[in-house]
Design an enzyme around this catalytic site. Sequence first.
Site, PDB file in Angstrom:
ATOM      1  N   TYR A   1       8.293   7.721  19.206  1.00 54.89           N
ATOM      2  CA  TYR A   1       7.525   6.483  19.339  1.00 54.89           C
ATOM      3  C   TYR A   1       7.325   6.256  20.832  1.00 54.89           C
ATOM      4  O   TYR A   1       8.297   6.101  21.570  1.00 54.89           O
ATOM      5  CB  TYR A   1       8.294   5.290  18.758  1.00 54.89           C
ATOM      6  CG  TYR A   1       8.353   5.273  17.244  1.00 54.89           C
ATOM      7  CD1 TYR A   1       9.272   6.039  16.548  1.00 54.89           C
ATOM      8  CD2 TYR A   1       7.474   4.464  16.509  1.00 54.89           C
ATOM      9  CE1 TYR A   1       9.320   6.016  15.155  1.00 54.89           C
ATOM     10  CE2 TYR A   1       7.520   4.440  15.112  1.00 54.89           C
ATOM     11  CZ  TYR A   1       8.445   5.207  14.458  1.00 54.89           C
ATOM     12  OH  TYR A   1       8.488   5.193  13.082  1.00 54.89           O
TER      13      TYR A   1
ATOM     14  N   LYS B   1       7.658   0.628   6.980  1.00 55.54           N
ATOM     15  CA  LYS B   1       8.280  -0.179   5.918  1.00 55.54           C
ATOM     16  C   LYS B   1       7.453  -0.318   4.641  1.00 55.54           C
ATOM     17  O   LYS B   1       8.000  -0.634   3.579  1.00 55.54           O
ATOM     18  CB  LYS B   1       8.573  -1.596   6.450  1.00 55.54           C
ATOM     19  CG  LYS B   1       9.697  -1.646   7.438  1.00 55.54           C
ATOM     20  CD  LYS B   1      11.044  -1.497   6.748  1.00 55.54           C
ATOM     21  CE  LYS B   1      12.143  -1.110   7.692  1.00 55.54           C
ATOM     22  NZ  LYS B   1      12.716   0.190   7.488  1.00 55.54           N
TER      23      LYS B   1
ATOM     24  N   TYR C   1      15.460  -0.124  10.775  1.00 56.17           N
ATOM     25  CA  TYR C   1      14.642   1.070  10.535  1.00 56.17           C
ATOM     26  C   TYR C   1      15.170   1.853   9.326  1.00 56.17           C
ATOM     27  O   TYR C   1      14.403   2.326   8.487  1.00 56.17           O
ATOM     28  CB  TYR C   1      14.657   1.947  11.792  1.00 56.17           C
ATOM     29  CG  TYR C   1      13.606   3.032  11.819  1.00 56.17           C
ATOM     30  CD1 TYR C   1      12.372   2.817  12.437  1.00 56.17           C
ATOM     31  CD2 TYR C   1      13.845   4.276  11.261  1.00 56.17           C
ATOM     32  CE1 TYR C   1      11.402   3.810  12.476  1.00 56.17           C
ATOM     33  CE2 TYR C   1      12.889   5.281  11.301  1.00 56.17           C
ATOM     34  CZ  TYR C   1      11.670   5.037  11.913  1.00 56.17           C
ATOM     35  OH  TYR C   1      10.722   6.028  11.943  1.00 56.17           O
TER      36      TYR C   1
HETATM   37  P1  RFL Z   1      -1.324   1.473  -2.934  1.00 59.98           P
HETATM   38  O1  RFL Z   1      -0.745   2.762  -2.518  1.00 59.98           O
HETATM   39  O2  RFL Z   1      -2.467   0.915  -2.165  1.00 59.98           O
HETATM   40  O3  RFL Z   1      -1.767   1.641  -4.472  1.00 59.98           O
HETATM   41  C1  RFL Z   1      -2.574   0.690  -5.132  1.00 59.98           C
HETATM   42  C2  RFL Z   1      -3.374   1.412  -6.189  1.00 59.98           C
HETATM   43  O4  RFL Z   1      -4.146   0.467  -6.937  1.00 59.98           O
HETATM   44  C3  RFL Z   1      -5.438   1.010  -7.155  1.00 59.98           C
HETATM   45  N1  RFL Z   1      -6.372  -0.092  -7.441  1.00 59.98           N
HETATM   46  C4  RFL Z   1      -6.838  -0.385  -8.682  1.00 59.98           C
HETATM   47  N2  RFL Z   1      -6.636   0.189  -9.867  1.00 59.98           N
HETATM   48  C5  RFL Z   1      -7.281  -0.339 -10.945  1.00 59.98           C
HETATM   49  N3  RFL Z   1      -8.122  -1.404 -10.859  1.00 59.98           N
HETATM   50  C6  RFL Z   1      -8.349  -2.015  -9.676  1.00 59.98           C
HETATM   51  N4  RFL Z   1      -9.158  -3.069  -9.594  1.00 59.98           N
HETATM   52  C7  RFL Z   1      -7.693  -1.506  -8.530  1.00 59.98           C
HETATM   53  N5  RFL Z   1      -7.695  -1.843  -7.200  1.00 59.98           N
HETATM   54  C8  RFL Z   1      -6.896  -0.979  -6.571  1.00 59.98           C
HETATM   55  C9  RFL Z   1      -5.717   1.771  -5.870  1.00 59.98           C
HETATM   56  O5  RFL Z   1      -6.743   2.755  -6.048  1.00 59.98           O
HETATM   57  C10 RFL Z   1      -4.362   2.395  -5.575  1.00 59.98           C
HETATM   58  O6  RFL Z   1      -4.202   3.658  -6.183  1.00 59.98           O
HETATM   59  O7  RFL Z   1      -0.213   0.321  -3.028  1.00 59.98           O
HETATM   60  P2  RFL Z   1       1.369   0.390  -3.344  1.00 59.98           P
HETATM   61  O8  RFL Z   1       1.625   1.177  -4.602  1.00 59.98           O
HETATM   62  O9  RFL Z   1       1.823  -1.009  -3.246  1.00 59.98           O
HETATM   63  O10 RFL Z   1       2.000   1.258  -2.174  1.00 59.98           O
HETATM   64  C11 RFL Z   1       2.016   0.770  -0.850  1.00 59.98           C
HETATM   65  C12 RFL Z   1       1.942   1.932   0.159  1.00 59.98           C
HETATM   66  O11 RFL Z   1       0.840   2.749  -0.184  1.00 59.98           O
HETATM   67  C13 RFL Z   1       1.815   1.439   1.605  1.00 59.98           C
HETATM   68  O12 RFL Z   1       2.620   0.292   1.815  1.00 59.98           O
HETATM   69  C14 RFL Z   1       2.260   2.508   2.642  1.00 59.98           C
HETATM   70  O13 RFL Z   1       1.442   3.644   2.590  1.00 59.98           O
HETATM   71  C15 RFL Z   1       2.263   1.920   4.056  1.00 59.98           C
HETATM   72  N6  RFL Z   1       2.552   2.916   5.097  1.00 59.98           N
HETATM   73  C16 RFL Z   1       3.859   3.348   5.347  1.00 59.98           C
HETATM   74  N7  RFL Z   1       4.884   2.855   4.618  1.00 59.98           N
HETATM   75  C17 RFL Z   1       6.155   3.334   4.809  1.00 59.98           C
HETATM   76  O14 RFL Z   1       7.090   2.856   4.133  1.00 59.98           O
HETATM   77  N8  RFL Z   1       6.452   4.344   5.723  1.00 59.98           N
HETATM   78  C18 RFL Z   1       5.454   4.884   6.482  1.00 59.98           C
HETATM   79  O15 RFL Z   1       5.746   5.823   7.226  1.00 59.98           O
HETATM   80  C19 RFL Z   1       4.115   4.363   6.350  1.00 59.98           C
HETATM   81  N9  RFL Z   1       3.111   4.875   7.081  1.00 59.98           N
HETATM   82  C20 RFL Z   1       1.511   3.466   5.853  1.00 59.98           C
HETATM   83  C21 RFL Z   1       1.830   4.444   6.861  1.00 59.98           C
HETATM   84  C22 RFL Z   1       0.181   3.079   5.639  1.00 59.98           C
HETATM   85  C23 RFL Z   1      -0.820   3.627   6.420  1.00 59.98           C
HETATM   86  N10 RFL Z   1      -2.152   3.206   6.137  1.00 59.98           N
HETATM   87  C24 RFL Z   1      -3.235   4.085   5.947  1.00 59.98           C
HETATM   88  C25 RFL Z   1      -2.399   1.818   5.730  1.00 59.98           C
HETATM   89  C26 RFL Z   1       0.839   4.984   7.636  1.00 59.98           C
HETATM   90  C27 RFL Z   1      -0.494   4.554   7.457  1.00 59.98           C
HETATM   91  C28 RFL Z   1      -1.535   5.136   8.386  1.00 59.98           C
HETATM   92  C1  PHB Z   2       4.366   8.881   9.005  1.00 58.37           C
HETATM   93  O1  PHB Z   2       3.195   8.859   8.582  1.00 58.37           O
HETATM   94  O2  PHB Z   2       5.102   9.884   8.916  1.00 58.37           O
HETATM   95  C2  PHB Z   2       4.888   7.666   9.679  1.00 58.37           C
HETATM   96  C3  PHB Z   2       4.062   6.569   9.877  1.00 58.37           C
HETATM   97  C4  PHB Z   2       4.567   5.458  10.527  1.00 58.37           C
HETATM   98  C5  PHB Z   2       5.860   5.453  10.992  1.00 58.37           C
HETATM   99  C6  PHB Z   2       6.695   6.547  10.784  1.00 58.37           C
HETATM  100  C7  PHB Z   2       6.204   7.660  10.129  1.00 58.37           C
HETATM  101  O3  PHB Z   2       6.359   4.377  11.660  1.00 58.37           O
END
Ligand code: RFL
Ligand code: PHB
Length: 399
Positions: free
Chosen positions: A206, A301, A389
């Site tokens: 980081y 998170k 973390y």
């Molecule tokens: P999701 O994964 O968004 O899934 C929701 C699903 O609902 C569908 N949907 C519908 N289905 C039917 N009818 C409708 N009207 C609908 N509307 C939507 C969608 O298509 C989708 O499949 O939510 P969920 O399950 O709550 O999961 C949450 C996680 O995906 C999210 O919090 C994490 O990805 C966040 N995040 C990270 N979290 C971590 O704990 N560790 C990480 O390292 C981390 N890195 C990240 C991240 C999120 C990122 N982005 C792109 C926001 C890194 C990034 C870049």
């Molecule tokens: C990951 O995509 O691996 C990721 C994203 C955000 C973090 C840590 C890891 O803070």
Amino acid sequence: MTVTSRTQVGIVGAGPAGLLLSHLLALRGIDSIVVENRSRAYCEARQRAGLLEAGTVELLRTVGLGDRMDAEGLEHGGIYLQFEGERHHLDFRDLTGGRWVTIYAQTEIVKDLIRTRLAAGAMIEFEVSDTEVGELDTERPVLRFTDAGGTRHEVVCDAIAGCDGFHGICRDSMPPGLIRVAEREYPYSWLGILAHVPPSTDELIYCRHQDGFALHTMRTPQVSRLYLQVPADEDIEAWSDDRIWAELRHRLEVPGWELKDGHISEKAISPMRSFVASPMRYRRLFLAGDAAHIVPPTGAKGLNLALADVTVLAKALSSLLKDGRAGLADAYSDASLTRVWRATHFSWWMTSMLHVDPQSDQFGAELQLAQLRYVISSRAAATTLAENYTGYFPLTWEY
Ligand code: RFL
Ligand code: PHB
């Protein structure tokens, strides 16, 4: 023509929250249907999170989802914090009495869950449209959707879980005026890449640089994931692969260390926001995961919170539907929000400490550096970072 059917729990969304909820409910003998508006291939390929808290890893193991994660996940005992051109190691195991985190991509968890659920004969309807939830004032809420073949369905449920992410429909289906929103938008975004090159580091880096934040993370021993802070309204077209590697090299530079580059197979820009909706429940409609709250990714998170929500929700629904006891369902929102706000504070703190705020000034920059110097020099401050973390609230599952 509308086909009517009956299930115990209707789940909207086949992201990690919805899929794990349907698995946990099945372990407790409760039927569910999952409806998802994207295709299976899309859900399995969507690049998102990568980092799991120890409690999340232990939960996945306990519920029979640990085999591939244990074989392919990468256990990390710390991170590097870099600023003013120097890299410092934080040893989580030492600071927290042995806690660690695991790199195992969200895409892989989603694949494991979909495979496990389909093998168990679960109902997952992909590529649905016009999802609606109704009859929310009754004890038999209804989930309506049109399947991929064009047939309209009406599923009468005992409860509905809105696991449909930030842009889903469930949150807005709650009665007007019920939900209070607390939110913050950050004046920058993340440009994330997936690169086919072995990571140039053993643990995540980081980095606060005067030109913006950078993060070096990874997916496997062959695949790296890297992020760059970019302006909030940045156009991805402005970032050629060469420009991305040059900027990563510039921000992550320390003497004697080299960033290896490789083929970039994906690049995307994501906005950064904090958002908490409360309460997370209206009668028999429950929100979980990103449908209820968003954190900026700096604290890693979001996925962990989503999986923690549905672990608590599965127990609450089981107690409500099998034993007729409403206590855990009544406590679900408040119990989740306590954990959500801890993670919201931590994610905001990590984000504000490490990014360059274009609206800030010398005073703001000096405060960030003072805080970073404190984190690497005080065991108490380092422990604060480490215990948040690696996961502050323990997750347990017994059945
Ligand atoms: P999701 O994964 O968004 O899934 C929701 C699903 O609902 C569908 N949907 C519908 N289905 C039917 N009818 C409708 N009207 C609908 N509307 C939507 C969608 O298509 C989708 O499949 O939510 P969920 O399950 O709550 O999961 C949450 C996680 O995906 C999210 O919090 C994490 O990805 C966040 N995040 C990270 N979290 C971590 O704990 N560790 C990480 O390292 C981390 N890195 C990240 C991240 C999120 C990122 N982005 C792109 C926001 C890194 C990034 C870049
Ligand atoms: C990951 O995509 O691996 C990721 C994203 C955000 C973090 C840590 C890891 O803070």
